[in-house]
Motif scaffolding. Structure first.
Motif, mmCIF file in Angstrom:
data_model
loop_
_atom_site.group_PDB
_atom_site.id
_atom_site.type_symbol
_atom_site.label_atom_id
_atom_site.label_comp_id
_atom_site.label_asym_id
_atom_site.label_seq_id
_atom_site.Cartn_x
_atom_site.Cartn_y
_atom_site.Cartn_z
ATOM 1 N N GLU A 186 25.954 25.071 -1.658
ATOM 2 C CA GLU A 186 26.591 23.821 -1.639
ATOM 3 C C GLU A 186 25.709 22.712 -1.114
ATOM 4 N N THR A 187 25.458 22.918 -0.039
ATOM 5 C CA THR A 187 24.890 21.996 0.788
ATOM 6 C C THR A 187 23.519 21.316 0.136
ATOM 7 N N GLU A 190 24.432 19.162 -2.661
ATOM 8 C CA GLU A 190 24.673 17.826 -2.360
ATOM 9 C C GLU A 190 23.511 16.969 -2.056
ATOM 10 N N ASP A 193 21.869 16.234 -5.299
ATOM 11 C CA ASP A 193 22.387 15.188 -6.118
ATOM 12 C C ASP A 193 22.022 13.817 -5.513
ATOM 13 N N GLU A 194 21.928 13.647 -4.154
ATOM 14 C CA GLU A 194 21.671 12.614 -3.479
ATOM 15 C C GLU A 194 20.221 11.953 -3.781
#
Length: 203
Positions: A186-187, A190, A193-194
């Protein structure tokens, strides 16, 4: 983990899409006719602002023991990464993977960093570039420290060009010396995506 047969004609564009979704391909061996998609529960990354160069390696870098080149022998680097090495008697780099990454190289999305000495390729690494993310695929050495010096050069390059994510897929004791860590899926997603919002380019 999802398997896909060679005949399904995975394209370079589909491969980039997979990377943007947090997947990467592997094969069981060079003779395998299939590849499969991997999405680890924990992903290896090297935080670019926390990259650590051991003192002994920093000395070798300063000595300029190797001539470092970029993208001058991409196929030869893939060949080197497929060679048997200590602790690895077979490779996952099969014909499909060679063709896909060579196509990505021609499209400007796959790059090699190479260590040369006296006109001979003695080490290197290759990976995939997608906006602000660089996905390290494999590395090899025919002389001590050659691939490590390539990694130092790569990180310097990524910082200079504005990349924000260096994905190592998995961590090893070797990579942990440089600051590699495992982060939950999950991290990682993220951070990915950034990174995909960043317009960074290898050249």
């Amino acid at each position: 983990m999802h398997r896909s047969e060679d005949r399904l004609r995975i394209t370079p564009q589909l491969l980039l899409k997979a990377y943007s979704c947090g997947l990467f391909p592997m094969a069981d061996s060079a003779e395998d006719t299939e590849i499969y998609w991997v999405e680890p529960e924990f992903r290896g990354v090297i935080p670019l602002d926390e990259f650590h160069v051991p003192k002994s390696l920093a000395k070798i870098v300063r000595q300029r023991r190797f001539e470092i080149r970029e993208n001058s022998a991409f196929s030869a680097v893939m060949d080197g990464c497929a060679e048997p090495a200590p602790g690895r008697t077979k490779t996952w780099i099969n014909r499909t993977i060679r063709e896909l990454y060579t196509a990505l190289h021609h499209l400007g999305h796959a790059h090699s960093v190479e260590a040369w000495r006296e006109g001979h390729l003695v080490g290197g690494l290759y990976g995939v570039s997608l906006r602000g993310a660089f996905f390290g695929e494999s590395m090899f050495s025919r002389e001590d420290n050659a691939s490590k010096v390539c990694l130092v050069h790569l990180v310097k390059k990524l910082r200079l060009q504005g990349y924000v994510l260096l994905d190592t897929q998995f961590t090893t004791d070797h990579l942990k010396r440089f600051g590699a860590i495992d982060i939950p899926r999950e991290t990682y997603n993220e951070l990915l995506d950034e990174a995909l919002l960043v317009d960074a380019r290898f050249f």
